[in-house]
Design an enzyme around this catalytic site. Structure first.
Site, PDB file in Angstrom:
ATOM      1  N   ARG A  40      42.171 -54.215 -35.224  1.00 34.82           N
ATOM      2  CA  ARG A  40      43.450 -53.618 -35.632  1.00 34.82           C
ATOM      3  C   ARG A  40      44.631 -54.160 -34.829  1.00 34.82           C
ATOM      4  O   ARG A  40      45.761 -54.141 -35.306  1.00 34.82           O
ATOM      5  CB  ARG A  40      43.403 -52.093 -35.500  1.00 34.82           C
ATOM      6  CG  ARG A  40      42.576 -51.478 -36.602  1.00 34.82           C
ATOM      7  CD  ARG A  40      42.669 -49.982 -36.598  1.00 34.82           C
ATOM      8  NE  ARG A  40      42.150 -49.471 -37.866  1.00 34.82           N
ATOM      9  CZ  ARG A  40      41.924 -48.200 -38.113  1.00 34.82           C
ATOM     10  NH1 ARG A  40      42.175 -47.296 -37.187  1.00 34.82           N
ATOM     11  NH2 ARG A  40      41.471 -47.823 -39.274  1.00 34.82           N
ATOM     12  N   LYS A 177      30.872 -36.183 -49.658  1.00 35.11           N
ATOM     13  CA  LYS A 177      31.416 -35.015 -50.355  1.00 35.11           C
ATOM     14  C   LYS A 177      32.334 -35.363 -51.520  1.00 35.11           C
ATOM     15  O   LYS A 177      33.206 -36.215 -51.405  1.00 35.11           O
ATOM     16  CB  LYS A 177      32.233 -34.179 -49.372  1.00 35.11           C
ATOM     17  CG  LYS A 177      31.379 -33.350 -48.441  1.00 35.11           C
ATOM     18  CD  LYS A 177      32.247 -32.768 -47.371  1.00 35.11           C
ATOM     19  CE  LYS A 177      32.052 -31.286 -47.191  1.00 35.11           C
ATOM     20  NZ  LYS A 177      33.112 -30.738 -46.337  1.00 35.11           N
ATOM     21  N   GLY A 322      36.592 -45.688 -44.219  1.00 37.30           N
ATOM     22  CA  GLY A 322      36.111 -46.131 -42.918  1.00 37.30           C
ATOM     23  C   GLY A 322      34.634 -46.454 -42.911  1.00 37.30           C
ATOM     24  O   GLY A 322      34.213 -47.505 -42.412  1.00 37.30           O
ATOM     25  N   GLY A 345      41.955 -42.374 -45.589  1.00 34.78           N
ATOM     26  CA  GLY A 345      42.712 -41.317 -46.268  1.00 34.78           C
ATOM     27  C   GLY A 345      43.944 -41.864 -46.975  1.00 34.78           C
ATOM     28  O   GLY A 345      44.272 -41.461 -48.095  1.00 34.78           O
TER      29      GLY A 345
END
Ligand code: ADP
Ligand code: MG
Length: 369
Positions: A40, A177, A322, A345
């Site tokens: 990153r 989920k 991720g 997200g």
């Protein structure tokens, strides 16, 4: 349009705040943390170098972990500052933004603190652009601002997928989920040609088809949502064989009907091959969520096959999330897809809504007319 670096005008002699995402994986003792992967930090270099090469003074800022508004040596930016100094000499890095509670509460006083002495603002932190935090939405209210190269690329790639995909567009979804991903599934159902569903979430779909799923993951309160999607016009592929543990805890392969006490932990080899064929036949493929509990080698095969198909297909391939990105890297296919989104997200929220707080803040900056 979101302003680009070129829209900042002449940057020579200006002090530029670059909000980066240096939330890198760290390990080691709390007072001597070391960087596990500097990906990153390196990813921000095109933006940093673009500015430095044109004579700007660059000050970076990022969050690291979740220190919850208090100074905590475990989350100190010091190791990252040292690495950044090696990669981009002369570039400064502020202390962890989340040491101040004002970052997450978007406190105007904290905004003033971070922009004091700053002439221009650049957001290159796609992974944080879905949060209305001080460092994301505050500076563009007063400073000429732009999206950095990483943020720009994310918006181009995900925007194209959302608004103008090469068809057929296939969405391969997995992970634990459904409830985490309802928004994006609903948004995608309006644009995709087909869904391929594996991972823990497939069992709620199988349950919605009244198939016995044993002790596999199931979200009772999402069964109605799954049923609605199954009854809609969108093409939806579910596994036809399952790998997992039987009631005695032994590795086992099942059909779509799981016996009592059995637990499904990966898609079976037949389903993996079928999913790979669909990926090979797509012209755009978006993948989010592992096909099984890939952290356990016994249940990694389905995810590996999907990752390999992503690497081999001629389709335009985008991976978000991720754990999905980690799986892709673990199997060595990271370089073979067109785009790995840096924000889990944020990429889902962008696909769902087509915008993010960080982007609308940039569009409202004073240098945008
Ligand atoms: P991403 O981070 O790519 O968005 P998620 O966080 O949604 O992915 O899901 C990843 C997790 O889902 C992994 O930890 C994996 O072990 C888990 N998982 C996948 N399939 C199953 C399953 N059948 N049962 C339990 N957990 C699963
Ligand atoms: Mg995850």
């Amino acid at each position: 349009m979101v302003p680009q670096l070129e829209d900042l005008g002449d940057v020579r002699g200006k002090t530029v705040l670059v909000r980066a995402d240096f939330n890198v994986p760290m390990s080691g003792p709390d007072d001597g943390r070391i960087i596990v992967d500097d990906f990153r930090i390196r990813a921000a270099l095109p933006t940093i170098n673009w500015l430095s090469d044109r004579g700007a003074k660059v000050i970076c800022a990022s969050h690291l972990g979740r220190p919850k508004g208090a100074t905590n040596s475990k989350y100190s930016m010091a190791p990252i500052r040292r690495r950044l100094a090696e990669l981009a000499p002369g570039v400064e890095l502020m202390e962890n933004l989340r040491f101040n509670a004002g970052e997450e509460s978007n406190d105007p006083k904290f905004v003033n603190e971070i922009i004091s002495g700053i002439d221009l603002y650049v957001n290159d932190a796609f992974g944080a652009a879905h949060r209305s935090h001080a460092s994301i939405v505050g500076p563009p209210r007063t400073l000429p601002s732009a999206a950095g190269r990483l943020l720009k690329r994310e918006v181009e790639v995900l925007g194209e997928l959302r608004n103008n995909p090469k068809r057929p567009l296939v969405a391969v979804l997995g992970g634990a989920k459904i409830s985490d991903k309802i928004g994006v599934i609903e948004a995608l159902s309006k644009v995709v040609d087909s869904f391929v569903i594996g991972g823990g979430m497939c069992f709620t779909f199988l349950a919605a088809k009244s198939l016995p799923i044993g002790d596999s993951l199931c979200e009772q309160d999402q069964i109605a949502f799954c049923r609605k999607l199954l009854e809609s016009k969108v093409e939806l592929h579910l596994p036809e064989d399952i790998v997992g543990l039987d009631r005695d805890g032994n590795f086992a392969t099942f059909g779509v009907r799981l016996p009592d006490g059995a637990k499904g932990l990966d898609i079976g080899p037949g389903s993996a091959a079928a999913f790979a064929d669909i990926i090979m036949g797509g012209r755009s493929v978006f993948w989010n969520g592992p096909m099984g509990m890939f952290e356990d080698e016994r249940f990694a095969a389905g995810t590996r096959t999907v990752a390999q198909a992503m690497s081999e297909t001629k389709a335009f391939t985008v991976v978000g999330g991720g754990d999905s990105a980690a799986a892709l890297a673990q199997f060595g296919y990271e370089k073979d897809v067109d785009h790995v989104s840096t924000g889990g997200g944020a990429s889902l929220e962008f696909l769902e809504l087509g915008d993010l707080p960080g982007l609308s803040a940039l569009r409202g900056a004073p240098n945008v007319n």
